[in-house]
Motif scaffolding. Structure first.
Motif, PDB file in Angstrom:
ATOM      1  N   UNK A  22      -8.513   7.059  -0.539  1.00 28.53           N
ATOM      2  CA  UNK A  22      -8.725   7.889   0.650  1.00 28.53           C
ATOM      3  C   UNK A  22      -9.067   9.308   0.225  1.00 28.53           C
ATOM      4  N   UNK A  23     -10.260   9.481  -0.312  1.00 33.83           N
ATOM      5  CA  UNK A  23     -10.648  10.792  -0.827  1.00 33.83           C
ATOM      6  C   UNK A  23     -10.624  11.869   0.252  1.00 33.83           C
ATOM      7  N   UNK A  24     -10.790  11.518   1.524  1.00 33.29           N
ATOM      8  CA  UNK A  24     -10.716  12.491   2.610  1.00 33.29           C
ATOM      9  C   UNK A  24      -9.264  12.768   3.012  1.00 33.29           C
ATOM     10  N   UNK A  25      -8.327  11.902   2.581  1.00 27.82           N
ATOM     11  CA  UNK A  25      -6.901  12.115   2.819  1.00 27.82           C
ATOM     12  C   UNK A  25      -6.127  11.529   1.635  1.00 27.82           C
ATOM     13  N   UNK A  26      -6.158  12.216   0.496  1.00 30.91           N
ATOM     14  CA  UNK A  26      -5.564  11.637  -0.712  1.00 30.91           C
ATOM     15  C   UNK A  26      -4.045  11.557  -0.624  1.00 30.91           C
ATOM     16  N   UNK A  27      -3.480  10.598  -1.353  1.00 34.98           N
ATOM     17  CA  UNK A  27      -2.032  10.412  -1.453  1.00 34.98           C
ATOM     18  C   UNK A  27      -1.612  10.951  -2.814  1.00 34.98           C
ATOM     19  N   UNK A  28      -0.887  12.069  -2.821  1.00 35.41           N
ATOM     20  CA  UNK A  28      -0.520  12.724  -4.074  1.00 35.41           C
ATOM     21  C   UNK A  28       0.737  13.552  -3.844  1.00 35.41           C
ATOM     22  N   UNK A  29       1.314  14.008  -4.958  1.00 35.32           N
ATOM     23  CA  UNK A  29       2.439  14.932  -4.942  1.00 35.32           C
ATOM     24  C   UNK A  29       2.438  15.668  -6.267  1.00 35.32           C
ATOM     25  N   UNK A  30       2.714  16.971  -6.221  1.00 36.07           N
ATOM     26  CA  UNK A  30       2.825  17.799  -7.416  1.00 36.07           C
ATOM     27  C   UNK A  30       4.298  18.066  -7.675  1.00 36.07           C
ATOM     28  N   UNK A  41       0.844  -1.194   0.000  1.00 33.72           N
ATOM     29  CA  UNK A  41       0.000   0.000   0.000  1.00 33.72           C
ATOM     30  C   UNK A  41       0.879   1.244   0.000  1.00 33.72           C
ATOM     31  N   UNK A  42       0.630   2.149  -0.905  1.00 33.88           N
ATOM     32  CA  UNK A  42       1.371   3.406  -0.978  1.00 33.88           C
ATOM     33  C   UNK A  42       0.758   4.408  -0.007  1.00 33.88           C
ATOM     34  N   UNK A  43       1.534   4.801   1.002  1.00 33.65           N
ATOM     35  CA  UNK A  43       1.044   5.729   2.016  1.00 33.65           C
ATOM     36  C   UNK A  43       1.421   7.177   1.747  1.00 33.65           C
ATOM     37  N   UNK A  44       2.527   7.424   1.027  1.00 32.81           N
ATOM     38  CA  UNK A  44       3.003   8.780   0.813  1.00 32.81           C
ATOM     39  C   UNK A  44       3.897   8.798  -0.419  1.00 32.81           C
ATOM     40  N   UNK A  45       4.073  10.001  -0.979  1.00 38.51           N
ATOM     41  CA  UNK A  45       4.877  10.196  -2.179  1.00 38.51           C
ATOM     42  C   UNK A  45       5.780  11.403  -1.982  1.00 38.51           C
ATOM     43  N   UNK A  46       6.940  11.364  -2.645  1.00 35.85           N
ATOM     44  CA  UNK A  46       7.875  12.490  -2.652  1.00 35.85           C
ATOM     45  C   UNK A  46       8.629  12.462  -3.968  1.00 35.85           C
ATOM     46  N   UNK A  47       8.909  13.654  -4.505  1.00 40.32           N
ATOM     47  CA  UNK A  47       9.609  13.786  -5.785  1.00 40.32           C
ATOM     48  C   UNK A  47      10.859  14.611  -5.565  1.00 40.32           C
ATOM     49  N   UNK A  97       6.875  20.150  -9.409  1.00 39.29           N
ATOM     50  CA  UNK A  97       7.020  21.419 -10.090  1.00 39.29           C
ATOM     51  C   UNK A  97       8.117  21.435 -11.126  1.00 39.29           C
ATOM     52  N   UNK A  98       9.104  20.539 -11.002  1.00 37.42           N
ATOM     53  CA  UNK A  98      10.211  20.502 -11.957  1.00 37.42           C
ATOM     54  C   UNK A  98       9.773  19.811 -13.244  1.00 37.42           C
ATOM     55  N   UNK A  99       9.220  18.604 -13.103  1.00 37.72           N
ATOM     56  CA  UNK A  99       8.760  17.854 -14.271  1.00 37.72           C
ATOM     57  C   UNK A  99       7.337  18.209 -14.696  1.00 37.72           C
ATOM     58  N   UNK A 100       6.666  19.092 -13.925  1.00 36.79           N
ATOM     59  CA  UNK A 100       5.315  19.565 -14.235  1.00 36.79           C
ATOM     60  C   UNK A 100       4.346  18.398 -14.436  1.00 36.79           C
ATOM     61  N   UNK A 101       4.109  17.678 -13.348  1.00 34.04           N
ATOM     62  CA  UNK A 101       3.186  16.547 -13.401  1.00 34.04           C
ATOM     63  C   UNK A 101       2.562  16.345 -12.028  1.00 34.04           C
ATOM     64  N   UNK A 102       1.498  15.586 -12.007  1.00 37.97           N
ATOM     65  CA  UNK A 102       0.783  15.210 -10.790  1.00 37.97           C
ATOM     66  C   UNK A 102       0.823  13.703 -10.648  1.00 37.97           C
ATOM     67  N   UNK A 103       1.239  13.240  -9.472  1.00 38.49           N
ATOM     68  CA  UNK A 103       1.253  11.816  -9.145  1.00 38.49           C
ATOM     69  C   UNK A 103       0.173  11.568  -8.112  1.00 38.49           C
ATOM     70  N   UNK A 104      -0.730  10.625  -8.403  1.00 40.98           N
ATOM     71  CA  UNK A 104      -1.913  10.389  -7.578  1.00 40.98           C
ATOM     72  C   UNK A 104      -2.126   8.899  -7.418  1.00 40.98           C
ATOM     73  N   UNK A 105      -2.407   8.496  -6.186  1.00 36.55           N
ATOM     74  CA  UNK A 105      -2.686   7.088  -5.921  1.00 36.55           C
ATOM     75  C   UNK A 105      -4.165   6.793  -6.157  1.00 36.55           C
ATOM     76  N   UNK A 106      -4.424   5.659  -6.819  1.00 35.86           N
ATOM     77  CA  UNK A 106      -5.790   5.206  -7.049  1.00 35.86           C
ATOM     78  C   UNK A 106      -5.936   3.734  -6.732  1.00 35.86           C
ATOM     79  N   UNK A 107      -7.076   3.349  -6.216  1.00 38.04           N
ATOM     80  CA  UNK A 107      -7.366   1.954  -5.881  1.00 38.04           C
ATOM     81  C   UNK A 107      -8.481   1.430  -6.782  1.00 38.04           C
ATOM     82  N   UNK A 108      -8.398   0.156  -7.099  1.00 42.30           N
ATOM     83  CA  UNK A 108      -9.400  -0.470  -7.954  1.00 42.30           C
ATOM     84  C   UNK A 108     -10.727  -0.598  -7.204  1.00 42.30           C
ATOM     85  N   UNK A 109     -11.806  -0.282  -7.891  1.00 41.79           N
ATOM     86  CA  UNK A 109     -13.134  -0.367  -7.287  1.00 41.79           C
ATOM     87  C   UNK A 109     -13.615  -1.808  -7.330  1.00 41.79           C
TER      88      UNK A 109
END
Length: 675
Positions: free
Chosen positions: A558-566, A92-98, A568-580
């Protein structure tokens, strides 16, 4: 044919039931005789009222939702952007950093590093089988990165990632005695990786530790021993979802690096108590040079005076205090703080004997929960003060109300403070004075504040030589606890303004869970809602221009506590998603792997939704000559004095009225003495 003719006059017959409604007796003749149950006996009459009330409330909710749906259909729907790439991670991915060209993922069991360009896994660390809950990273150059990871037990792991391998440097809060172990509440890594701040607490107290990271020594040590990093990265570069043998753990190679140095240990301010000084001279001896405000400890108010003043206040306003339910409570020591690393500026004056670099933090700003004071500490402290476990702040900014939250701009020039009374102050740290002071009229509680990238196109002025054209208008996005948005605009010259962008949503699913600015575009911010939508908002127009959506088979984790990172160098958004999936299958899937979606901003026509800005050279005041910096300061002061001239007559009238009142009081006292 016999016809019956009534001889007596027509009259309204009396009620045949004893339990008729009293309010309905006058309107009895209007009721339909076929409706035999119009007037029901108790308790059926009460049940009927409750059912009708529920039905009416349900119809009001349905009508309100229908109106809201019609309004939404009339609005221009934002364009949906689907991910340009995706990759899966084991666990499970809990956090992200770039950092640089790598993305680091904190997993339910260890760490993993991936390349942003092709989303391929580079290395993994799972030595102690611990769950990583938070991670921060910074680029050191020469293919080296510093990482701070916090596990589920509150331990802070310091890593150096060099050429595709994790090097464990130290566990910052490790203690042999478990009973004395402290847990980490928050970690902040300075830009450039020069310093690290760790907020710790145990069962009784909390404190802040600031470490200096020897990144220059790390670069030399890793270059002298390249085999250690190569041994850490000797595993097969493979996608994490393929079935292969577990690679060699990254910590099996022993590589010793220089340890960080503890610079400061900041403790929360103690409650102000009665004075123990016998005379004003004793209190003045405790003051260093009298050039700055302190925390208020050196005063001459006794404990008895505090108690007497408290008793007078409570006896005077007893009825109001009882109505509000205010009870006597002892002031507790705060256990949480917000801190930022600050670059050199006018508010952080250092001695000539200390070397200061323009891109290296020179101090930190700290404010504790419930405190009115913003404390500033220098990082380049004299040697005689480095051993002090509880240093005094070098600068103290008192506020009229407790500080709720704060923010520092990406260029570290502007510092914003939001107090609990909904007052927002933006400071220009380079020039040393407040740029804007505004307040929310509705007095809502402020949850967070964020600096946005300003568009230089709004300025019609021709840049003068030596002027800083990076940020002609400072924009601050304010998020309140009720999910309402405000935009504060503070121009370099002129009055500031505050605008309501979005009011409190009626639908609870539209409540905001997180907000993050997107510095790649002017006035852009990402808004995460409880219903799982990720929207890109243009704060200049208060419109949602784009919506980043996961594939239909997945949902934002975790829509109330999403796992993501923006990034700024590579200009992209990284977002965790789970299969429904269903509940059992979903729990099993979360334990096995997670999916990370990548949204490349350059793949969408996002620039068309934001105002264009001319290509202006980015200038930093720290890199300008002193003559140009003085020109900027004098120009800003001259523009600020234009507004001050309009206020001078009002100030003078107030002073004259106050002087007249004081003179009248003085004459009155003299007359009483003569009598």
């Amino acid at each position: 044919m016999a016809v019956y003719i009534r001889k007596d006059p027509l009259e309204i017959p009396p009620p045949s039931e004893k339990d008729w409604l009293k309010e309905d007796e006058e309107d009895f003749f209007l009721q339909d005789p076929d409706r035999k149950r119009d007037a029901l006996p108790q308790p059926f009459r009460m049940v009927n009222k409750l059912v009708m009330l529920v039905f009416e409330n349900a119809m009001e909710i349905i009508e309100r939702r229908e109106m809201f749906r019609e309004v939404q259909n009339l609005k221009v729907q934002p364009t949906k952007c689907f991910p340009t790439a995706e990759f899966q991670v084991t666990g499970r991915a809990n956090c992200l950093a770039v950092s640089g060209k790598y993305v680091f993922v904190g997993l339910s069991m260890g760490l993993a590093a991936f390349k942003v360009s092709d989303c391929k896994e580079v290395c993994a660390w799972d030595a102690v089988k611990t769950e990583i809950c938070a991670i921060h990273a910074s680029d050191l150059g020469n293919e080296s990165h510093v990482l701070l990871a916090v596990d589920e037990m509150g331990l802070v792991w310091l890593f150096c990632f060099h050429k595709g391998g994790f090097l464990l440097v130290k566990i910052l809060n490790e203690m042999e005695d478990i009973s004395k172990r402290s847990t980490c509440e928050e970690v902040v890594l300075s830009p450039g990786g020069d310093y690290a701040g760790v907020l710790l607490q145990d069962s009784t107290k909390a404190w802040l530790e600031i470490y200096q990271l020897p990144k220059d020594y790390w670069l030399k040590e890793t270059e002298k021993n390249p085999g250690a990093a190569a041994g850490l990265a000797c595993r097969e570069r493979r996608p994490s979802w393929t079935s292969a043998e577990s690679p060699v753990s990254a910590n099996q190679v022993d590589a010793k690096l220089s340890l960080p140095v503890l610079l400061l240990q900041v403790k929360p301010p103690k409650p102000i108590t009665g004075s123990s000084f016998k005379s004003p001279l004793d209190a003045l001896k405790k003051v260093d040079d009298g050039s700055m405000l302190g925390l208020g400890y050196n005063h001459l108010i006794k404990d008895s005076q505090w108690k007497q003043q408290e008793a007078i206040f409570r006896s005077t306003y007893r009825e109001y205090l009882e109505a509000e339910g205010v009870r006597e409570s002892k002031e507790e020591i705060p256990r949480h703080a917000t801190f930022h690393f600050l670059l050199p500026s006018r508010i952080l004056q250092v001695g000539p004997e200390m070397k200061v670099q323009p891109d290296v933090p020179a101090g930190i700003s700290v404010h504790w929960d419930g405190s009115h004071n913003l404390c500033l500490y220098l990082l380049n402290r004299p040697l005689k003060e480095k051993s002090d476990s509880d240093p005094k702040p070098d600068v103290v900014w008192p506020c009229a109300a407790p500080i709720a939250c704060s923010a520092v701009s990406s260029c570290s020039r502007y510092l914003a403070l939001a107090c609990e009374d909904a007052t927002i102050t933006i400071w220009d740290k380079h020039l040393g004075y407040p740029l804007s002071v505004t307040a929310i009229v509705e007095e809502r509680l402020i949850r967070s504040i964020h600096f946005l990238r300003s568009s230089a196109a709004v300025s019609n002025e021709t840049p003068c030589p030596g002027t800083d054209s990076v940020c002609p208008i400072v924009q601050l996005l304010v998020l309140c606890t009720d999910s309402s948005f405000y935009l504060v605009k503070a121009p370099r010259a002129g009055k500031s303004s505050i605008t309501l962008l979005a009011d409190r949503p009626e639908d609870p699913n539209l409540a905001v869970s997180a907000v993050v600015p997107v510095l790649a575009f002017p006035s852009a911010a990402l808004v995460f809602s409880w219903d799982g939508t990720v929207s890109l908002m243009n704060a200049a127009t208060s419109q949602i221009v784009y919506c980043f959506s996961t594939p239909p088979s997945h949902a934002v984790a975790s829509s109330w506590q999403p796992v993501f990172i923006v990034d700024g160098v590579n200009q992209c958004l990284l977002l965790r998603g789970d299969r429904q999936q269903n509940t059992d299958a979903l729990a099993q899937s979360r334990a096995s792997h997670s999916t990370i979606f990548l949204f490349d901003f350059n793949s969408y026509p996002l620039k068309e939704a934001f105002p264009k800005e001319p290509d202006l050279p980015l200038k930093s005041l720290q890199n300008l000559p002193w003559i140009e910096r003085c020109n900027i300061f004098l120009r800003d002061r001259q523009q600020s004095r234009l507004g001050l001239r309009e206020q001078l007559p009002e100030y003078w009238s107030r002073l004259q009225a106050q002087a007249a009142a004081m003179d009248k009081e003085r004459q009155k006292v003299k007359g009483q003495k003569k009598l």
